[in-house]
Write a protein that holds these residues in place. Structure first.
Motif, PDB file in Angstrom:
ATOM      1  N   VAL A   3       5.034 -39.094 -14.636  1.00 21.93           N
ATOM      2  CA  VAL A   3       5.833 -39.128 -15.858  1.00 21.93           C
ATOM      3  C   VAL A   3       6.504 -37.769 -16.053  1.00 21.93           C
ATOM      4  CG1 VAL A   3       5.786 -39.401 -18.367  1.00 21.93           C
ATOM      5  CG2 VAL A   3       4.356 -40.872 -16.928  1.00 21.93           C
ATOM      6  N   LEU A   4       5.764 -36.708 -15.747  1.00 22.11           N
ATOM      7  CA  LEU A   4       6.284 -35.339 -15.844  1.00 22.11           C
ATOM      8  C   LEU A   4       6.076 -34.633 -14.519  1.00 22.11           C
ATOM      9  CD1 LEU A   4       7.330 -32.857 -17.508  1.00 22.11           C
ATOM     10  CD2 LEU A   4       4.917 -32.369 -17.996  1.00 22.11           C
ATOM     11  N   GLU A   5       7.121 -33.959 -14.044  1.00 25.38           N
ATOM     12  CA  GLU A   5       6.998 -33.168 -12.830  1.00 25.38           C
ATOM     13  C   GLU A   5       7.731 -31.841 -13.014  1.00 25.38           C
ATOM     14  OE1 GLU A   5       7.398 -33.770  -7.982  1.00 25.38           O
ATOM     15  OE2 GLU A   5       8.213 -35.279  -9.347  1.00 25.38           O
ATOM     16  N   LEU A   6       7.017 -30.761 -12.786  1.00 26.89           N
ATOM     17  CA  LEU A   6       7.597 -29.420 -12.808  1.00 26.89           C
ATOM     18  C   LEU A   6       7.655 -28.924 -11.373  1.00 26.89           C
ATOM     19  CD1 LEU A   6       5.515 -27.854 -15.747  1.00 26.89           C
ATOM     20  CD2 LEU A   6       7.538 -29.326 -15.880  1.00 26.89           C
ATOM     21  N   ARG A   7       8.845 -28.483 -10.951  1.00 30.98           N
ATOM     22  CA  ARG A   7       9.029 -28.042  -9.571  1.00 30.98           C
ATOM     23  C   ARG A   7       9.506 -26.588  -9.528  1.00 30.98           C
ATOM     24  NH1 ARG A   7      12.481 -33.181  -7.074  1.00 30.98           N
ATOM     25  NH2 ARG A   7      10.814 -34.770  -7.259  1.00 30.98           N
ATOM     26  N   SER A   8       8.646 -25.730  -8.990  1.00 29.97           N
ATOM     27  CA  SER A   8       8.978 -24.301  -8.810  1.00 29.97           C
ATOM     28  C   SER A   8       9.592 -23.719 -10.079  1.00 29.97           C
ATOM     29  CB  SER A   8       9.940 -24.131  -7.624  1.00 29.97           C
ATOM     30  OG  SER A   8       9.381 -24.646  -6.444  1.00 29.97           O
ATOM     31  N   LEU A   9       8.983 -23.976 -11.204  1.00 27.01           N
ATOM     32  CA  LEU A   9       9.560 -23.633 -12.495  1.00 27.01           C
ATOM     33  C   LEU A   9       9.367 -22.158 -12.827  1.00 27.01           C
ATOM     34  CD1 LEU A   9      10.980 -25.469 -14.591  1.00 27.01           C
ATOM     35  CD2 LEU A   9       8.837 -25.502 -15.862  1.00 27.01           C
ATOM     36  N   THR A  10      10.464 -21.493 -13.190  1.00 24.59           N
ATOM     37  CA  THR A  10      10.385 -20.106 -13.647  1.00 24.59           C
ATOM     38  C   THR A  10      11.121 -19.976 -14.975  1.00 24.59           C
ATOM     39  OG1 THR A  10      12.438 -19.216 -12.689  1.00 24.59           O
ATOM     40  CG2 THR A  10      10.516 -19.345 -11.244  1.00 24.59           C
ATOM     41  N   ARG A  11      10.662 -19.012 -15.774  1.00 21.96           N
ATOM     42  CA  ARG A  11      11.369 -18.679 -17.021  1.00 21.96           C
ATOM     43  C   ARG A  11      11.265 -17.184 -17.225  1.00 21.96           C
ATOM     44  NH1 ARG A  11      14.812 -17.681 -20.127  1.00 21.96           N
ATOM     45  NH2 ARG A  11      15.205 -18.690 -22.147  1.00 21.96           N
ATOM     46  N   THR A  12      12.431 -16.533 -17.257  1.00 21.64           N
ATOM     47  CA  THR A  12      12.500 -15.089 -17.452  1.00 21.64           C
ATOM     48  C   THR A  12      13.197 -14.780 -18.768  1.00 21.64           C
ATOM     49  OG1 THR A  12      12.629 -14.732 -15.064  1.00 21.64           O
ATOM     50  CG2 THR A  12      13.317 -12.914 -16.479  1.00 21.64           C
ATOM     51  N   HIS A  13      12.606 -13.922 -19.573  1.00 18.18           N
ATOM     52  CA  HIS A  13      13.198 -13.476 -20.834  1.00 18.18           C
ATOM     53  C   HIS A  13      13.661 -12.024 -20.674  1.00 18.18           C
ATOM     54  CE1 HIS A  13      11.677 -17.035 -22.881  1.00 18.18           C
ATOM     55  NE2 HIS A  13      10.481 -16.780 -22.383  1.00 18.18           N
ATOM     56  N   GLY A  14      14.848 -11.706 -21.190  1.00 20.85           N
ATOM     57  CA  GLY A  14      15.340 -10.343 -21.138  1.00 20.85           C
ATOM     58  C   GLY A  14      15.807  -9.969 -19.742  1.00 20.85           C
ATOM     59  N   SER A  15      16.127  -8.706 -19.568  1.00 13.16           N
ATOM     60  CA  SER A  15      16.584  -8.220 -18.263  1.00 13.16           C
ATOM     61  C   SER A  15      16.288  -6.726 -18.160  1.00 13.16           C
ATOM     62  CB  SER A  15      18.089  -8.470 -18.086  1.00 13.16           C
ATOM     63  OG  SER A  15      18.834  -7.798 -19.080  1.00 13.16           O
ATOM     64  N   GLY A  16      16.325  -6.230 -16.938  1.00 13.99           N
ATOM     65  CA  GLY A  16      16.076  -4.809 -16.726  1.00 13.99           C
ATOM     66  C   GLY A  16      14.684  -4.399 -17.149  1.00 13.99           C
ATOM     67  N   THR A  17      14.615  -3.320 -17.928  1.00 13.64           N
ATOM     68  CA  THR A  17      13.306  -2.800 -18.344  1.00 13.64           C
ATOM     69  C   THR A  17      12.614  -3.702 -19.355  1.00 13.64           C
ATOM     70  OG1 THR A  17      14.372  -1.453 -20.061  1.00 13.64           O
ATOM     71  CG2 THR A  17      14.001  -0.415 -17.913  1.00 13.64           C
ATOM     72  N   THR A  18      13.362  -4.613 -19.987  1.00 11.54           N
ATOM     73  CA  THR A  18      12.754  -5.512 -20.982  1.00 11.54           C
ATOM     74  C   THR A  18      12.443  -6.883 -20.388  1.00 11.54           C
ATOM     75  OG1 THR A  18      14.921  -6.321 -21.757  1.00 11.54           O
ATOM     76  CG2 THR A  18      14.000  -4.362 -22.850  1.00 11.54           C
ATOM     77  N   GLU A  19      12.648  -7.042 -19.094  1.00 12.24           N
ATOM     78  CA  GLU A  19      12.438  -8.356 -18.471  1.00 12.24           C
ATOM     79  C   GLU A  19      10.965  -8.767 -18.492  1.00 12.24           C
ATOM     80  OE1 GLU A  19      14.578  -9.505 -14.781  1.00 12.24           O
ATOM     81  OE2 GLU A  19      12.548  -9.747 -13.947  1.00 12.24           O
ATOM     82  N   VAL A  20      10.742 -10.013 -18.894  1.00 16.37           N
ATOM     83  CA  VAL A  20       9.393 -10.585 -18.907  1.00 16.37           C
ATOM     84  C   VAL A  20       9.445 -11.933 -18.197  1.00 16.37           C
ATOM     85  CG1 VAL A  20       7.513 -11.493 -20.325  1.00 16.37           C
ATOM     86  CG2 VAL A  20       8.768  -9.469 -21.083  1.00 16.37           C
ATOM     87  N   GLN A  21       8.598 -12.106 -17.202  1.00 20.76           N
ATOM     88  CA  GLN A  21       8.524 -13.373 -16.487  1.00 20.76           C
ATOM     89  C   GLN A  21       7.432 -14.226 -17.118  1.00 20.76           C
ATOM     90  OE1 GLN A  21       8.140 -11.841 -12.343  1.00 20.76           O
ATOM     91  NE2 GLN A  21       9.985 -13.050 -11.966  1.00 20.76           N
ATOM     92  N   ALA A  22       7.862 -15.165 -17.973  1.00 17.29           N
ATOM     93  CA  ALA A  22       6.904 -16.013 -18.681  1.00 17.29           C
ATOM     94  C   ALA A  22       6.263 -17.037 -17.759  1.00 17.29           C
ATOM     95  CB  ALA A  22       7.595 -16.714 -19.846  1.00 17.29           C
TER      96      ALA A  22
END
Length: 250
Positions: A12-31
Motif C-alpha cells: 500500500v505504501l512504498e518508500l524508495r531511496s527517500l531523502t529529505r534535506t532542509h537548508g543548504s550549506g552550513t545550515t543543511e540538515v539531512q532529515a
C-alpha cells in the motif's frame, strides 16, 4: 503439474531511496538519508527512534504533506511525486488517513463536522458522511461531544476526534504521529485496538511512537537514527531494549 506460488500483494505504501534535506550549506540538515520501506495490506508498522531521528519527516513525506529531496513515495503503486496538487489532495482524502500530533482540527467545525468534511469533499452525501462520523465517534466513546467545537473539548478528546477522522471511510493507508500522546494508558490501548482492527481488515498502518507498549501492537518495528533505518524487528517485545541501545549510541 507444478503449482505456481501466488505473487505477494502490492505494498500500500512504498518508500524508495527517500531523502529529505532542509537548508543548504552550513545550515543543511539531512532529515532522511536513503530510506526504503514497504508496508503491505493488513500490516501495522511502528516507527521508533530518538528525538530528531526523522520519524515525523518520514510520515509527512509518506502522506504527501511534504516533498522528498530525492527518491519516491508510492501509494498503491502511484508515484505521488508525479501528481498535481489537486490530484494529491484527492488521493489523501480518498486513501490516506493522517493523525497529526497537534490534532489539526478546524476550529469552526464541530467534532462530527470535522470528521465528515473529508468524506463530503470526496463526494459522499452529507447525510451518509454525518452517519459515518457519528459511528466513528461512538467507537471512540465520544458520542457526547459530536456537536462540540474543538475549544469545548479536552486535549484527549480532540486527539480521539482526530483519530476518528483518520479512520472513517475506506482509507487504505493510516499514518499516525504519536496518536496516543494526549491519552491516558487505558484510552491509548483502546485507540491502538481500533487501529489494529483497521489493519486486520486490510488497511496498512504506520505509527510513530516512543512507547514500546504501543509498538507491541505492531507487526513490525522499524528503528530510525539520524535519518537512517538502522534496524527492524518482527518481535515487538524487543523494542524497548533495542531502542535503549540506539539512544545510548548517540
Amino acid at each position: 503439474m507444478s503449482e505456481t506460488a501466488s505473487a505477494p500483494p502490492r505494498p500500500v505504501l512504498e518508500l524508495r531511496s527517500l531523502t529529505r534535506t532542509h537548508g543548504s550549506g552550513t545550515t543543511e540538515v539531512q532529515a532522511l538519508r536513503g530510506v526504503d520501506l514497504a508496508v503491505h495490506p493488513g500490516e501495522l508498522v511502528a516507527v521508533m527512534g530518538p528525538s530528531g531521528s526523522g520519524k515525523s519527516t518520514l510520515l509527512t513525506l509518506a502522506g504527501g504533506l511534504d516533498s522528498a529531496t530525492t527518491g519516491q513515495v508510492l501509494i498503491e503503486g502511484q508515484d505521488i511525486g508525479t501528481l498535481s496538487r489537486k490530484d494529491m489532495a484527492a488521493l489523501r482524502r480518498r486513501s490516506v488517513g493522517y493523525v497529526f500530533q497537534d490534532y489539526n482540527l478546524i476550529p469552526a467545525l464541530t467534532a462530527a463536522e470535522n470528521i465528515a468534511l473529508p468524506r463530503e469533499l470526496d463526494g459522499v452525501s452529507a447525510r451518509k458522511a454525518r452517519k459515518e462520523a457519528l459511528e466513528a465517534l461512538t467507537e471512540m466513546g465520544l458520542e457526547a461531544v459530536a456537536d462540540r467545537f474543538p475549544d469545548e473539548m479536552s486535549g484527549g478528546q480532540q486527539q480521539r476526534v482526530a483519530i476518528a477522522r483518520a479512520l472513517v471511510g475506506d482509507r487504505r493507508l493510516v499514518l499516525a504521529d504519536e496518536p496516543t500522546g494526549a491519552l491516558d494508558s487505558e484510552t491509548g490501548e483502546t485507540v491502538l485496538a481500533l487501529l489494529r482492527q483497521r489493519c486486520d481488515a486490510g488497511a496498512a498502518g504506520v505509527m510513530v511512537t516512543h512507547e514500546p507498549r504501543y509498538a507491541a501492537w505492531a507487526d513490525r518495528v522499524v528503528f530510525i537514527r539520524d535519518g537512517l533505518v538502522v534496524d527492524q524487528t518482527l518481535n515487538p517485545a524487543g523494542a524497548e531494549s533495542l531502542l535503549g541501545s540506539i539512544e545510548g549510541a548517540r
